[in-house]
Design a protein around this motif. Structure first.
Motif, PDB file in Angstrom:
ATOM      1  N   LEU A 394       8.224  10.961  -7.130  1.00 47.28           N
ATOM      2  CA  LEU A 394       7.622  10.586  -5.513  1.00 47.28           C
ATOM      3  C   LEU A 394       6.259  10.203  -6.074  1.00 47.28           C
ATOM      4  O   LEU A 394       6.070   9.736  -4.166  1.00 47.28           O
ATOM      5  CB  LEU A 394       7.584  12.616  -5.395  1.00 47.28           C
ATOM      6  N   ALA A 395       5.437  11.468  -6.595  1.00 48.01           N
ATOM      7  CA  ALA A 395       3.699  10.198  -6.564  1.00 48.01           C
ATOM      8  C   ALA A 395       4.018   9.152  -6.553  1.00 48.01           C
ATOM      9  O   ALA A 395       2.996   8.161  -5.833  1.00 48.01           O
ATOM     10  CB  ALA A 395       3.268  11.049  -7.815  1.00 48.01           C
ATOM     11  N   THR A 396       4.586   8.488  -7.151  1.00 46.96           N
ATOM     12  CA  THR A 396       4.511   7.101  -7.809  1.00 46.96           C
ATOM     13  C   THR A 396       4.874   5.916  -6.750  1.00 46.96           C
ATOM     14  O   THR A 396       4.925   5.290  -6.193  1.00 46.96           O
ATOM     15  CB  THR A 396       5.143   6.486  -9.124  1.00 46.96           C
ATOM     16  N   ALA A 397       6.181   6.776  -6.131  1.00 49.21           N
ATOM     17  CA  ALA A 397       6.792   5.883  -5.125  1.00 49.21           C
ATOM     18  C   ALA A 397       5.425   6.176  -3.695  1.00 49.21           C
ATOM     19  O   ALA A 397       5.526   5.071  -3.016  1.00 49.21           O
ATOM     20  CB  ALA A 397       8.141   6.768  -5.103  1.00 49.21           C
ATOM     21  N   TRP A 398       4.906   7.582  -3.588  1.00 54.50           N
ATOM     22  CA  TRP A 398       4.200   7.461  -1.941  1.00 54.50           C
ATOM     23  C   TRP A 398       3.253   6.231  -2.673  1.00 54.50           C
ATOM     24  O   TRP A 398       3.084   5.702  -2.229  1.00 54.50           O
ATOM     25  CB  TRP A 398       3.744   8.517  -2.716  1.00 54.50           C
ATOM     26  N   SER A 399       2.466   6.248  -3.847  1.00 54.20           N
ATOM     27  CA  SER A 399       0.960   4.777  -4.075  1.00 54.20           C
ATOM     28  C   SER A 399       2.418   3.925  -3.326  1.00 54.20           C
ATOM     29  O   SER A 399       1.299   2.574  -2.962  1.00 54.20           O
ATOM     30  CB  SER A 399       0.652   5.240  -5.042  1.00 54.20           C
ATOM     31  N   ALA A 400       2.735   3.065  -4.208  1.00 50.46           N
ATOM     32  CA  ALA A 400       3.660   2.388  -4.078  1.00 50.46           C
ATOM     33  C   ALA A 400       4.020   1.900  -2.592  1.00 50.46           C
ATOM     34  O   ALA A 400       4.120   0.234  -2.079  1.00 50.46           O
ATOM     35  CB  ALA A 400       4.843   1.651  -4.810  1.00 50.46           C
ATOM     36  N   ALA A 401       4.426   2.760  -1.763  1.00 45.06           N
ATOM     37  CA  ALA A 401       4.964   2.910  -0.614  1.00 45.06           C
ATOM     38  C   ALA A 401       3.757   2.346   0.614  1.00 45.06           C
ATOM     39  O   ALA A 401       3.855   1.684   2.012  1.00 45.06           O
ATOM     40  CB  ALA A 401       5.703   3.648   0.104  1.00 45.06           C
ATOM     41  N   ASN A 402       2.573   2.534   0.021  1.00 45.25           N
ATOM     42  CA  ASN A 402       1.487   2.092   1.016  1.00 45.25           C
ATOM     43  C   ASN A 402       0.999   1.512   0.627  1.00 45.25           C
ATOM     44  O   ASN A 402      -0.828   1.316   0.749  1.00 45.25           O
ATOM     45  CB  ASN A 402       0.450   3.650   0.739  1.00 45.25           C
ATOM     46  N   VAL A 403       1.183   0.150   0.009  1.00 54.51           N
ATOM     47  CA  VAL A 403       0.084  -0.665  -0.254  1.00 54.51           C
ATOM     48  C   VAL A 403       1.463  -2.121   0.701  1.00 54.51           C
ATOM     49  O   VAL A 403       2.188  -1.682   0.714  1.00 54.51           O
ATOM     50  CB  VAL A 403      -0.511  -0.731  -1.842  1.00 54.51           C
ATOM     51  N   SER A 404       0.444  -3.344   0.129  1.00 57.03           N
ATOM     52  CA  SER A 404       1.124  -4.349   1.176  1.00 57.03           C
ATOM     53  C   SER A 404       1.342  -6.000  -0.092  1.00 57.03           C
ATOM     54  O   SER A 404       2.368  -5.797  -0.505  1.00 57.03           O
ATOM     55  CB  SER A 404       0.677  -5.267   2.164  1.00 57.03           C
ATOM     56  N   SER A 405       0.178  -5.939  -0.624  1.00 57.53           N
ATOM     57  CA  SER A 405       0.743  -6.810  -1.668  1.00 57.53           C
ATOM     58  C   SER A 405       1.001  -6.453  -2.756  1.00 57.53           C
ATOM     59  O   SER A 405       1.170  -5.582  -3.472  1.00 57.53           O
ATOM     60  CB  SER A 405      -0.492  -7.641  -2.180  1.00 57.53           C
ATOM     61  N   ASP A 406       1.929  -7.647  -3.743  1.00 58.40           N
ATOM     62  CA  ASP A 406       2.083  -6.944  -5.459  1.00 58.40           C
ATOM     63  C   ASP A 406       0.984  -6.833  -5.760  1.00 58.40           C
ATOM     64  O   ASP A 406       1.500  -6.187  -7.109  1.00 58.40           O
ATOM     65  CB  ASP A 406       3.011  -8.383  -5.624  1.00 58.40           C
TER      66      ASP A 406
END
Length: 502
Positions: A394-406
């Motif tokens: 959940l934490a890793t996905a929450w971080s990844a979901a709130n940025v745009s570029s690779d």
């Protein structure tokens, strides 16, 4: 510049990123501009194909990283301390050496993975951690054991964030959490597998002069080396170079990643410092990273000390029986991790399931503190497992979901995992031999950490909702004025169409 048009999603402060409108792409005779144009059946077929080809090897690699990390706890009650003449805090120092290396190496290794590509770095680092696991079977002194565990930490520091980043190149943001759960479930799963493996290996009398706990490191290291070699031929950097995808599937896989990231025009951008810092220094990454730090204090402490706690609860049982006692706790943790990841994917909510998980941890540590009865403390271990292991995905996905570029995604994931493993470093000193059998300082610390995790997750959800409403009202529209396409791509959360996903 003309003010961007409002959409229904913007007006209601959607929890998900607003779709990006890209240059039209024709795939299988269908013209695609946004995610809404994708054929749902074609996307479902692609997703299933990705799951079949990517997840098995990733799950196996991560399972073995955690087995090779946590087997020190199994080796401890099988005689490691006695044979290496460890006394007092020596065991904690041994654990600390791993995490010092892990923490120091993590972000640099993640940037190396972004630069070179996960298709190359993941197999290489997997082979390295397997090799150092095997070498641990041959150490005879405390100093040698510390050195080997340090090198193991360097190798493993690249794997967890590298795998999360690798998956983010194939899956959309809402899909990512469940796929992360599918391999992060190996953290509690590794406890179960490690306990079973250790109990089975300990039935072997000897291999050459190697006996007892040394056989655990030898056999598990060899297994990990074989998997690492096989992974070299199975892992590709990104969809566009996957030979097992058709040309149409490769185009669709890359298009859908670009289309959900506002301001972006390519799935994999070139690494540049502005995007790196943007991924690290934003409110979402910082708060989620702090949550993951507290959670890893618990999770890693469970991996290292659960066998010891079980031994204190059931001192009259054999070592093998004590090893087997750890397995049910981890099985429950596995089920909880998969369930929370699945429902987070289907409901598009990550923070909600953090809020639901934290109370289980709180109850578990309260039980540890108030009672020394074996039945109650064993029940407490289950409560902690139900809550704590959910946070990795959940934490890793929450971080990844709130940025745009690779690039920003690689640094956001790397930062979150970096903080998490700082928690692992802390955990090596929260449970000390002098505090047995109640371990009051460690359990009190973990109780406070669980409460803080609940507060931080709830606070971040409230903040994100307010930010989405402000952005929908036009607060950030001025950021587009006079900017080039490249500058707009670097806006990340400042882009007026960006919406925080919680």
């Amino acid at each position: 510049m003309e003010k961007p048009l409002s959409t229904p999603e913007m007006e209601k402060g959607s929890l998900d990123l607003v779709e990006n409108s890209t240059e039209p792409v024709v795939i299988a005779g269908r013209t695609l501009r946004t995610l809404a144009d994708i054929d749902p059946d074609a996307e479902k077929r692609l997703r299933r194909k990705l799951d079949r080809r990517i997840l098995p090897i990733i799950i196996l690699i991560y399972l073995l990283t955690f087995v090779d990390r946590a087997n020190i706890g199994n080796a401890r009650i099988a005689g490691l301390e006695r044979d290496l003449h460890l006394k007092g805090l020596d065991y904690n120092i041994l654990l600390t050496s791993f995490y010092v290396a892990y923490v120091v190496a993590e972000l640099p290794c993640q940037m190396l993975t972004k630069w070179i590509g996960p298709g190359k770095t993941l197999p290489i680092f997997s082979f390295m951690f397997a090799l150092f696991t095997l070498v641990m079977a041959f150490v005879h002194t405390k100093g040698a054991a510390i050195a080997v565990r340090f090198m193991l930490g360097v190798a493993e520091g690249a794997v967890f964030p590298g795998i999360a980043f690798y998956l983010s190149r194939f899956y959309r943001k809402d899909e990512l959490g469940f796929r992360l759960a599918c391999y992060i479930v190996c953290a509690p799963g590794a406890g179960a597998v490690g306990g079973l493996l250790a109990s089975g290996i300990l039935k072997i009398d000897h291999i050459g002069w190697l006996r007892s706990w040394r056989l655990i490191f030898l056999i598990e290291g060899i297994i990990s080396m074989v998997v690492a070699i096989v992974s070299w031929f199975l892992i590709s950097d990104r969809p566009s170079v996957c030979k097992w995808l058709t040309p149409e599937e490769r185009e669709l896989a890359e298009f859908r990643l670009v289309a959900e990231n506002v301001g972006q025009h390519e799935a994999v951008d070139r690494m540049h410092s502005k995007a790196v810092w943007s991924g690290i220094f934003n409110v979402n990454t910082m708060v989620v990273s702090l949550i993951f730090l507290f959670d890893n204090c618990v999770v890693q402490g469970v991996g290292f000390f659960l066998p010891t706690i079980i031994k204190s609860i059931y001192p009259g049982e054999t070592v093998i029986q004590q090893q087997l006692r750890t397995v049910p706790t981890y099985v429950v943790g596995c089920a909880s991790t998969l369930a929370s990841g699945y429902f987070a994917w289907k409901t598009k909510r990550r923070g909600l399931y953090m809020l639901l998980s934290a109370p289980f941890m709180i109850i578990g540590f309260v039980l540890y503190i108030i009672s020394l009865r074996p039945q109650i403390r064993y029940a407490a271990a289950f409560m902690v497992a139900i809550g704590a292991f959910n946070f990795g995905a959940l934490a890793t996905a929450w971080s990844a979901a709130n940025v745009s570029s690779d690039t920003a995604r690689s640094s956001a994931i790397g930062t979150t995992v970096f903080f998490g493993n700082c928690g692992g470093l802390i955990s090596t000193w929260t449970t000390l031999p002098k505090d047995a059998p109640r371990y009051l300082p460690g359990n009190t610390f973990n109780l406070i950490a669980s409460c803080l995790m609940f507060i931080l997750a709830g606070g971040l959800i409230v903040w994100q909702k307010r930010e989405n409403k402000a952005k929908a009202a036009g607060r950030d529209d001025h950021y587009l004025e006079g900017r080039t396409e490249a500058e707009i791509a670097d806006l990340e959360q400042k882009h007026p169409l960006f919406r925080y996903a919680h």
